[in-house]
Each structure stands twice: as structure tokens, then as C-alpha cells.
Design an enzyme around this catalytic site. Sequence first.
Site, PDB file in Angstrom:
ATOM      1  N   LEU A   1       5.925  23.817 -34.519  1.00 20.42           N
ATOM      2  CA  LEU A   1       7.025  23.115 -33.860  1.00 20.42           C
ATOM      3  C   LEU A   1       8.151  24.095 -33.625  1.00 20.42           C
ATOM      4  CD1 LEU A   1       8.610  20.470 -33.008  1.00 20.42           C
ATOM      5  CD2 LEU A   1       9.399  20.379 -35.383  1.00 20.42           C
TER       6      LEU A   1
ATOM      7  N   ASP B   1      24.407  11.247 -32.434  1.00 15.34           N
ATOM      8  CA  ASP B   1      25.765  10.706 -32.369  1.00 15.34           C
ATOM      9  C   ASP B   1      25.969   9.601 -33.401  1.00 15.34           C
ATOM     10  OD1 ASP B   1      28.344  10.461 -31.395  1.00 15.34           O
ATOM     11  OD2 ASP B   1      27.778   9.019 -29.842  1.00 15.34           O
TER      12      ASP B   1
ATOM     13  N   HIS C   1      28.179  13.562 -41.872  1.00 21.25           N
ATOM     14  CA  HIS C   1      27.458  14.738 -41.388  1.00 21.25           C
ATOM     15  C   HIS C   1      26.344  15.135 -42.353  1.00 21.25           C
ATOM     16  CE1 HIS C   1      30.221  15.046 -38.122  1.00 21.25           C
ATOM     17  NE2 HIS C   1      31.262  15.377 -38.875  1.00 21.25           N
TER      18      HIS C   1
END
Length: 305
Positions: A192, A81, A98
Site C-alpha cells: 500500500l 475533517d 487530533h
Amino acid sequence: MLSLRFAIPFTPTKTKPKPGLVVQSGWNQTDLLSSLPRRCESYKLQAATADLTDGRGASVVELPEGLSRELMPKHVAVIMDGNGRWARQKGLPASAGHEAGVKSLREMVELCGEWGIQVLTVFAFSTENWIRPKVEVDFLLSLFERALKTEMDSFRKSGIRISVIGDSSKLPASLLGLINEVEETTKNNTRLQLIVAVSYSGKYDVVQACRSIAERAKEGQIQLEDINESLIEQELETNCTDYPYPDLLIRTSGELRVSNFLLWQLAYTELFFAQELWPDFGKEEFVEALSSYQQRQRRYGGRHS
């Protein structure tokens, strides 16, 4: 339990103090580039283990001082956020925020792979985000598509498995095709697992699981008495991983809520709220979150003697 970091007033000195205070609740355990956050790289390192590999074929690296590999969470979830606010503070368009957020995500993916975290789930685009201006929605989806294309080969070579969860019915066909390709290309990777939640919400996840169970009941595949927590969990979108329940949730930007993210899965997750906006959240902040987590005792409703 919560670990909250609140900004505190301070008197300027020659050494600028770190903004924020960790409060733990009784637990032990140009241009965009010139505006991007600087990462702190001055860390004292200690040997994490004498082994040369972690058992999954990846080289073991030294952990930052104070972290234990044995206490590392298996699954970390992140609500990324603050991209828009970061951009506004710097007089940049939202798109720049972004773009900067993608750089922060790339760094976290690298750190998770190096430090032995097995699953990283990130909230990239919520079902509620569809109500944002169309130009921003289009940019976010195109940014996601561009990032997948750019990083696909890197994911494959570095042993990262990609999974995408969420309501795909609104996603562009080109993005859907790319998601399928990336998931197929990386499905055998084990270093991962990066789970990206796109057009996702926790309520949506529970509803789609209930619909799937209702359909199976309608077809006579299951009976009423067969419906239990385990059956519901099998139908949640996080059934794509062996570790569907985050051990640690990190939310950036100072907001103190989970915002409809992984509502079922977060039942016993440890929460950490950081003041930094997502583009400013780097290695130092991640170490702080992990350190807080490793000082806690997880009781799951029980009591330690």
C-alpha cells in the site's frame, strides 16, 4: 456522482437506527481513551478469492459482505475533517481530537492494505491551516512527526510505502529530515502507498507544476506546443504514484466541498460525503463508502450502450 448522507429524524425504538441515509444519484455500481469511538466489529464475511496472496506478497483476507475485490478502487483519497468538533462535543481540547484522528487513520491504513486498495491519500494539513493558532499548528506538526517516528518500523514491516506531498518550505528541519528518512526506508514497499498531504493545496499543486514547466521552457527544454495535459500531470506532486487520480474521495463531518484538495486529480473522482466526524469514521463507515462506490458506473463523459 455524489453519495450524500444526511441526518434524518427518527423515533427512538429498542433498536437504535443508524443515523444517516445514503442518497445515490442514479448510479449503479481519563480521559481520551475512554472517549474514543467504539468500532463495530460484527460483520458477516464472505470469501474474497480462493488465492492465498494478492499478487503483491500480501495475504488475502475476506472482504465484508457485499464488497467485491474486482470493483475495489485502486486509489482512495480522504479529507479527514471534524477532529476539533469531535473534541468540543466531548469537552476535550482540540489536541485530543487530533490524537483520536490518528487512531482512525491507522485503522483505515490497515483496512486498505487488507482489502487490496493500492493508494490512500489523506489531507493532513492544508496550506490554509497555517493561519490557525500557533499552538495548534505546532501541535499538529509535532503529532505528525511523532506518528512517523512511532510507525516507521511498522510501515517497513507491513509493506507500506510512505510519500509526503506539499509545500515543504515552511516545515521544521527536524520534520523534513524524518520525512526523507521514512520515504527512503519504505520506498520499495508495494502493499500500500500512503500519501500524506502536508502544507498542501490543489491550487498550490497546479501553480508549482506551471512554474516547473515555465522554467523548462525558459531553458529551452520544451516548446510551447509541447505543453499539454500529460505534461502538466507529470509535474503535479502526485507523480510519486502509479495511480495519481483517486477513484473515490471520502469527506467526513457532513461538509459538502473538496476544500482545495487535489483539484486537478479529482476531475473524474467519485465523491462520498459522510456525516460522521473523522474520529468516528471506522470500518463500518468505510464499508458503506466502498459499497456506494461499487454500485456506480463510471462513464468519464461517455455513454454506455
